[in-house]
Design a protein around this motif. Structure first.
Motif, PDB file in Angstrom:
ATOM      1  N   VAL A  31       0.409  -1.319  -0.155  1.00  0.00           N
ATOM      2  CA  VAL A  31       0.092   0.242   0.172  1.00  0.00           C
ATOM      3  C   VAL A  31       0.478   1.506  -0.153  1.00  0.00           C
ATOM      4  CG1 VAL A  31      -1.537   1.532   1.539  1.00  0.00           C
ATOM      5  CG2 VAL A  31      -1.706  -1.434   0.853  1.00  0.00           C
ATOM      6  N   ILE A  32       1.962   1.459   0.853  1.00  0.00           N
ATOM      7  CA  ILE A  32       2.910   2.458   0.634  1.00  0.00           C
ATOM      8  C   ILE A  32       3.700   2.680  -0.144  1.00  0.00           C
ATOM      9  CG2 ILE A  32       5.099   3.609   1.717  1.00  0.00           C
ATOM     10  CD1 ILE A  32       3.525   1.880   4.702  1.00  0.00           C
ATOM     11  N   SER A  33       4.221   0.988  -1.138  1.00  0.00           N
ATOM     12  CA  SER A  33       5.003   1.238  -2.712  1.00  0.00           C
ATOM     13  C   SER A  33       3.773   1.631  -3.150  1.00  0.00           C
ATOM     14  CB  SER A  33       5.008   0.215  -3.075  1.00  0.00           C
ATOM     15  OG  SER A  33       6.439   0.267  -2.008  1.00  0.00           O
ATOM     16  N   MET A  34       2.501   1.465  -3.379  1.00  0.00           N
ATOM     17  CA  MET A  34       1.553   2.086  -4.327  1.00  0.00           C
ATOM     18  C   MET A  34       0.789   3.746  -4.838  1.00  0.00           C
ATOM     19  SD  MET A  34      -0.886  -0.979  -4.527  1.00  0.00           S
ATOM     20  CE  MET A  34      -2.189  -0.057  -4.946  1.00  0.00           C
ATOM     21  N   ILE A  35       1.349   4.394  -2.725  1.00  0.00           N
ATOM     22  CA  ILE A  35       1.284   5.724  -2.658  1.00  0.00           C
ATOM     23  C   ILE A  35       1.658   5.984  -2.895  1.00  0.00           C
ATOM     24  CG2 ILE A  35       0.125   7.589  -0.997  1.00  0.00           C
ATOM     25  CD1 ILE A  35      -1.443   5.230   0.733  1.00  0.00           C
ATOM     26  N   SER A  36       3.304   5.664  -2.709  1.00  0.00           N
ATOM     27  CA  SER A  36       4.442   6.420  -3.352  1.00  0.00           C
ATOM     28  C   SER A  36       4.686   6.400  -4.753  1.00  0.00           C
ATOM     29  CB  SER A  36       5.708   5.645  -2.132  1.00  0.00           C
ATOM     30  OG  SER A  36       6.582   6.484  -2.930  1.00  0.00           O
ATOM     31  N   SER A  37       4.450   5.371  -4.889  1.00  0.00           N
ATOM     32  CA  SER A  37       4.921   5.847  -6.421  1.00  0.00           C
ATOM     33  C   SER A  37       3.464   6.322  -7.919  1.00  0.00           C
ATOM     34  CB  SER A  37       4.712   3.711  -7.340  1.00  0.00           C
ATOM     35  OG  SER A  37       3.574   3.922  -7.125  1.00  0.00           O
ATOM     36  N   ALA A  38       3.008   6.491  -6.889  1.00  0.00           N
ATOM     37  CA  ALA A  38       1.638   6.754  -7.194  1.00  0.00           C
ATOM     38  C   ALA A  38       2.015   8.992  -7.142  1.00  0.00           C
ATOM     39  CB  ALA A  38       0.160   7.323  -6.804  1.00  0.00           C
ATOM     40  N   ILE A  39       2.529   9.000  -6.344  1.00  0.00           N
ATOM     41  CA  ILE A  39       2.806  10.127  -5.834  1.00  0.00           C
ATOM     42  C   ILE A  39       4.036  10.779  -6.918  1.00  0.00           C
ATOM     43  CG2 ILE A  39       4.330  12.076  -3.924  1.00  0.00           C
ATOM     44  CD1 ILE A  39       2.098  10.336  -2.134  1.00  0.00           C
ATOM     45  N   ARG A  40       5.312  10.005  -7.051  1.00  0.00           N
ATOM     46  CA  ARG A  40       6.063  10.621  -7.896  1.00  0.00           C
ATOM     47  C   ARG A  40       6.006  10.365  -9.937  1.00  0.00           C
ATOM     48  NH1 ARG A  40       8.357   6.608  -4.805  1.00  0.00           N
ATOM     49  NH2 ARG A  40       8.522   4.997  -6.368  1.00  0.00           N
ATOM     50  N   GLY A  41       4.618   9.789  -9.840  1.00  0.00           N
ATOM     51  CA  GLY A  41       4.073   9.432 -11.064  1.00  0.00           C
ATOM     52  C   GLY A  41       4.455   8.790 -12.404  1.00  0.00           C
ATOM     53  N   LYS A  42       5.136   7.412 -11.460  1.00  0.00           N
ATOM     54  CA  LYS A  42       5.970   6.368 -11.711  1.00  0.00           C
ATOM     55  C   LYS A  42       4.875   4.929 -11.384  1.00  0.00           C
ATOM     56  CE  LYS A  42      10.265   8.310 -12.208  1.00  0.00           C
ATOM     57  NZ  LYS A  42      11.705   8.611 -11.637  1.00  0.00           N
TER      58      LYS A  42
END
Length: 565
Positions: free
Chosen positions: A342-353
């Motif tokens: 979940v944290i990885s998904m949120i982080s990658s979405a914020i970075r646009g990747k």
């Protein structure tokens, strides 16, 4: 199906037959089997407040589905002289029935893994070895039935709509650019409408488990379709779904109304004719009044549970309790890969990747969304989340894949579930059910016609349906004051001089009870029993570990038999 999986399923049934004596929560008995036993077997039971006659919050159908069928079988066997109904059968047979139903949730895990191309063997072993499956799913909770109904919903949705891999090329032209999904048939939509309604009448929170998963599945299906096809499919699904919902609603409302208000339906038919004699405004008011004489249990449930002052009676909790405590309590080490994902998904979405596997994304939403929606309500218990445990096992099998960490997680998982099975299956409030079974057996072979009083103090509510003898009278003090307890015991001894009086309470409260007992009493122990409300002094145990035998006796329940006056 692997050998280990077969062993785990056999273990599930053996643990039920053992039987499990642990007592998780009063709702296990008082929302299901206690009601059914009172109605079908004419046993003197305690009727829970949710089943009051004026504004019932629970549909009567589900106590009958969970406990009614086993009790009808027992009654038939006794009436035809095949056997006598015993307390042990009253406890075990409904649990056997729930264990059979729990196999549907195992199959849903297999179907989800097939659909998303995950390791079915790992996911099914995780689920079958979970203490939630071994303990909660074999108990007579409405939450356990909710899990089964959610599993049915996912099985129908996935089995019917997903195109098998070997048929995707030939299905592509037929379903217009969507080689993976095919539309639900009218019968399937109608059936899902019925299943949804059954789930809501069992527990209105059922909607929170299917809301986002079903919506996302529909969006995935219609994405490649043209606008006319989208409108056509949605209209068809809406029409057939509504018909299924209406059919099931009419059934449950009629059953509940006939049960709680027997003459209402007959009166509605006779009085509705009078409504048509008025003008339009009066006619509408007349029909509205007639409508609200019907029993609509989910509506009453929502009216009650949307008021914080009502929830306060049952305990108010932090809105983070589900996420931070209840979810880890249910799935233990599996929470780590899920939270990391979940944290990885949120982080990658914020970075646009955003590169996460869409299958993982979908299952994460299916898993997390009910937790977040249920967190809106300020009364939160672990069992409210057990329907998502099968999804969690599938999700973890997809996350881990063939990673090296799966051996470590599997080892921690086994230790965690062995400990939790022992705790909830046998230790937690574990003396209450055996004390009732033992008292019932003693009275059955006793030749004395006197009454036997079982006085429970600082325990969970004793389930009355396990007492088949009318000589046994149960008095439940719960956590009442000592002065009230002492006064009642004195009155009871004065009024019932020749009766047997047994006080059943945790060993940890014996010192405070002793001054209020008569000089002449006998005491026995039933072990194990751990009351988390009145636990042993663990710091004292650590400091005086050399007296371990004495400390172990605190993990018992006392049966204090008062001497005759």
């Amino acid at each position: 199906m692997g050998n280990l999986l077969i062993v785990l399923i056999i273990l599930r049934f053996l643990l039920v037959l053992s039987p499990q004596i642990g007592y998780i929560h009063p709702d296990e008995f008082f929302q299901t089997v206690e009601i059914a036993a009172g109605d079908i077997l004419n046993i003197d039971v305690f009727r829970a407040w949710e089943f009051n006659w004026t504004m019932p919050l629970r549909s009567i159908s589900f106590p009958y589905i969970i406990g009614g069928l086993p009790f009808v079988v027992l009654k038939y066997l006794q009436d035809n002289s095949f056997m006598n109904i015993t307390s042990n059968w009253l406890l075990v047979l409904p649990r056997i029935w729930m264990t059979v139903l729990s196999l549907i949730t195992d199959y849903s895990v297999h179907v989800m893994c097939q659909t998303f191309d995950f390791d079915s063997n790992l996911a099914m072993k995780l689920y079958a070895s979970s203490y939630v499956t071994l303990v909660y799913m074999t108990r007579t909770f409405s939450n356990s039935l909710e899990s089964v109904l959610l599993a049915v919903f996912f099985i129908v949705l996935l089995k019917i709509t997903v195109v098998p891999e070997n048929k995707r090329q030939e299905s592509k032209p037929k379903y217009h650019q969507n080689p993976y999904l095919k539309p639900l048939s009218e019968r399937a939509v109608f059936f899902l409408g019925i299943v949804t309604t059954v789930g809501v009448f069992n527990r209105p929170t059922y909607l929170l488990f299917i809301l986002l998963p079903a919506t996302l599945w529909i969006l995935i299906f219609i994405k490649p379709l043209s606008c006319p096809l989208i409108i056509g499919h949605l209209l068809k699904m809406k029409l057939m779904g509504v018909l299924g919902v209406l059919a099931a609603c009419i059934f449950f409302v009629c059953v509940d109304t006939q049960y709680y208000r027997p003459d209402t339906i007959k009166n509605i038919f006779s009085e509705s004719a009078l409504c048509t004699n008025d003008d339009l405004i009066h006619m509408l008011h007349c029909f509205k009044d007639l409508f609200f004489t019907l029993i609509i249990a989910p509506y009453n449930f929502l009216l009650y549970n949307t008021k914080n002052e009502n929830l306060a009676k049952h305990g108010l909790h932090s809105r983070f309790l589900h996420i931070l405590v209840n979810l880890p309590l249910l799935i233990g080490p599996l929470i780590l890969p899920i939270f990391y994902t979940v944290i990885s998904m949120i982080s990658s979405a914020i970075r646009g990747k955003f590169k996460t596997d869409i299958r993982i994304v979908y299952l994460t939403i299916v898993f997390i969304s009910p937790v977040l929606l249920l967190s809106i309500f300020v009364h939160q218990e672990p069992r409210f989340l057990i329907p998502i445990v099968p999804v969690g096992c599938v999700l973890v099998s997809g996350i881990l894949g063939t990673k090296k960490g799966r051996k470590l997680i599997w080892g921690v998982w086994i230790v965690f579930n062995v400990l939790m099975t022992l705790f909830y299956g046998y230790l937690h409030q574990g003396g209450i059910v055996p004390s009732l079974l033992e008292a019932n057996d003693e009275v059955a072979i006793s030749k004395h016609p006197t009454d036997h009083y079982l006085v429970f103090y600082k325990t969970y509510m004793p389930p009355r349906f396990l007492v088949t003898s009318n000589k046994i009278k149960i008095i439940d003090f719960g956590s009442s004051s000592l002065s009230e307890f002492s006064s009642t015991i004195r009155d009871l001894r004065a009024r019932s001089a020749n009766s047997s009086i047994q006080i059943i309470s945790p060993a940890t409260v014996f010192d405070e009870l002793k001054p209020h007992l008569s000089v002449n009493f006998k005491m026995d122990l039933i072990c194990p029993h751990l009351s988390t409300e009145n636990p042993p002094d663990f710091m004292k145990i650590i400091k005086t570990y050399d007296r371990i035998n004495q400390h172990l006796s605190e993990l018992c329940i006392h049966i204090i038999v008062l001497g005759k006056k």
